[in-house]
Design a protein around this motif. Structure first.
Motif, short mmCIF file in Angstrom:
data_model
loop_
_atom_site.label_atom_id
_atom_site.label_comp_id
_atom_site.label_asym_id
_atom_site.label_seq_id
_atom_site.Cartn_x
_atom_site.Cartn_y
_atom_site.Cartn_z
N VAL A 181 40.79 54.85 36.60
CA VAL A 181 40.25 53.53 36.28
C VAL A 181 41.35 52.47 36.31
CG1 VAL A 181 39.17 52.13 34.49
CG2 VAL A 181 38.30 54.42 34.95
N LEU A 182 42.46 52.74 35.64
CA LEU A 182 43.55 51.76 35.57
C LEU A 182 44.19 51.55 36.94
CD1 LEU A 182 45.25 52.86 32.23
CD2 LEU A 182 43.74 50.92 32.61
N ALA A 183 44.40 52.63 37.67
CA ALA A 183 44.97 52.49 39.01
C ALA A 183 44.04 51.72 39.93
CB ALA A 183 45.29 53.86 39.59
N GLY A 184 42.74 51.96 39.82
CA GLY A 184 41.78 51.22 40.64
C GLY A 184 41.73 49.75 40.30
N CYS A 185 41.79 49.41 39.00
CA CYS A 185 41.80 48.00 38.60
C CYS A 185 43.03 47.28 39.15
CB CYS A 185 41.76 47.89 37.08
SG CYS A 185 40.18 48.35 36.33
N TYR A 186 44.17 47.94 39.08
CA TYR A 186 45.39 47.33 39.61
C TYR A 186 45.30 47.15 41.13
CZ TYR A 186 50.35 46.60 40.58
OH TYR A 186 51.55 46.09 41.00
N ALA A 187 44.75 48.16 41.82
CA ALA A 187 44.57 48.02 43.26
C ALA A 187 43.61 46.88 43.59
CB ALA A 187 44.05 49.34 43.85
N GLY A 188 42.56 46.72 42.79
CA GLY A 188 41.63 45.61 43.02
C GLY A 188 42.28 44.25 42.83
N LEU A 189 43.16 44.13 41.83
CA LEU A 189 43.87 42.87 41.62
C LEU A 189 44.76 42.54 42.80
CD1 LEU A 189 44.61 40.52 39.72
CD2 LEU A 189 46.40 41.99 38.77
N MET A 190 45.47 43.54 43.31
CA MET A 190 46.34 43.31 44.46
C MET A 190 45.52 42.96 45.70
SD MET A 190 49.45 43.56 43.40
CE MET A 190 48.83 42.76 41.93
N GLN A 191 44.35 43.59 45.86
CA GLN A 191 43.52 43.26 47.01
C GLN A 191 43.00 41.83 46.91
OE1 GLN A 191 40.66 45.73 49.16
NE2 GLN A 191 39.03 44.48 48.25
#
Length: 320
Positions: A181-191
């Motif tokens: 969940v946390l890794a996905g949220c961070y990836a979404g912010l960068m995207q």
């Protein structure tokens, strides 16, 4: 041939147990070999484990002493299979780039219909008929240049960021679900930082009646409004991408693992396809209202005042 000797144990099936009991003399020898102060008692040959053997394909049970150190046991096939090789950042970038370009080519016509529905009062059937009449099918691919040009960079950022953050969070967040969940949220912010300008240009081209290309539209917005004009709709984009990717990656990993555990013989690629489809449907169902607001903001005239582009106000106007 000595017929007085007992016959060797017969294997009645491929999974037959070899149940052997050591003689007292053998046990005494093994006890002496282990030393007087050895903490382990003489082993008993009644334990068993599964091991791969070319003579008894695919598995058979072989005897192993109870009490033997676990490190002496050969690894099972499942342990070998679970020891997956960690993907490198370069592999994450290449895989993400190819996946991104493929998804843009296949999904852009559907995305165009979605954007037109979000910015009008037309029905789905009316929008499709309007696109199919008069050779307007080509208009469904309007604005594809912007996301296609950035597809490699966007998906490379997502997969590389997700892979890196997952590895970085592993010693800090032991629970794999919340780590995803946390890794996905961070990836979404960068995207979101990469995709916001391209989404803005794409939405305008999908709803515009002129034939301006992505480069002309980008330069017009840049000259009149600068970088802030290109990043119009940033907050709505962030509110869509951050929770969406947190939900997507966590659901994807969970569903794929469950499929591989419960459906025997399921190919890995098929498990990934099913998990990706189910995760994508669930994610879009949750964040779709935010996407409608984002599309409305990014297709408003560039002269629209800031207070009319607020997410809460625009969402209330759409719902009323």
């Amino acid at each position: 041939m000595d017929l007085s000797a007992p016959p060797p144990p017969q294997l009645t099936s491929r999974n037959a147990r070899c149940d052997m009991q050591t003689s007292p003399d053998t046990a005494a020898e093994m006890s002496g070999m282990s030393g007087d102060n050895h903490p382990l008692a003489p082993p008993s040959w009644r334990g068993s484990y599964l091991t791969h053997d070319a003579g008894l394909h695919p598995l058979h049970e072989a005897a192993v002493p109870e009490g033997s150190p676990a490190s002496l046991l050969p690894p099972s096939p499942q342990v070998k299979q679970d020891a997956a090789v960690t993907a490198t950042p370069t592999q994450d970038i290449l895989a993400g780039g190819m996946a991104g370009m493929s998804s843009v080519v296949v999904g852009h016509p559907l995305d165009t219909i979605k954007v037109r529905l979000q910015t009008s009062t037309s029905t789905l059937s009316g929008t499709v008929r309007a696109a199919a009449s008069g050779g307007a099918v080509r208009s469904l691919f309007s604005g594809m240049g912007a996301p296609l040009a950035s597809a490699t960079a966007v998906n490379a950022v997502v997969f590389a960021t997700y892979g890196w953050s997952s590895r970085a969070l592993e010693p800090v967040v032991p629970d794999i679900f919340w780590r995803n969940v946390l890794a996905g949220c961070y990836a979404g912010l960068m995207q979101g930082l990469v995709i916001c300008p391209t989404e803005h240009i794409k939405c305008r081209l999908q709803t515009a009646g002129n034939s301006s290309g992505p480069v002309d539209t980008t330069m017009q917005i840049w000259r009149s409004h600068g970088i802030s004009g290109l990043y119009r709709g940033w907050w709505s984009t962030a509110w869509r991408e951050v929770p969406a990717f947190g939900m997507y990656f966590s659901c994807y990993e969970y569903i794929k693992e469950e499929l591989q555990d419960r459906v025997m013989g399921l190919p890995p690629y098929l498990a990934s396809m099913c998990a990706g489809g189910a995760s994508g449907c669930f994610t879009w169902a949750v964040i779709y209202p935010v996407d409608v607001v984002k599309t409305r903001i990014q297709t408003m005239p560039m002269s629209t005042p800031v207070h009319q582009r607020r997410m809460l106000r625009l969402g209330a106007d759409i719902a009323s």
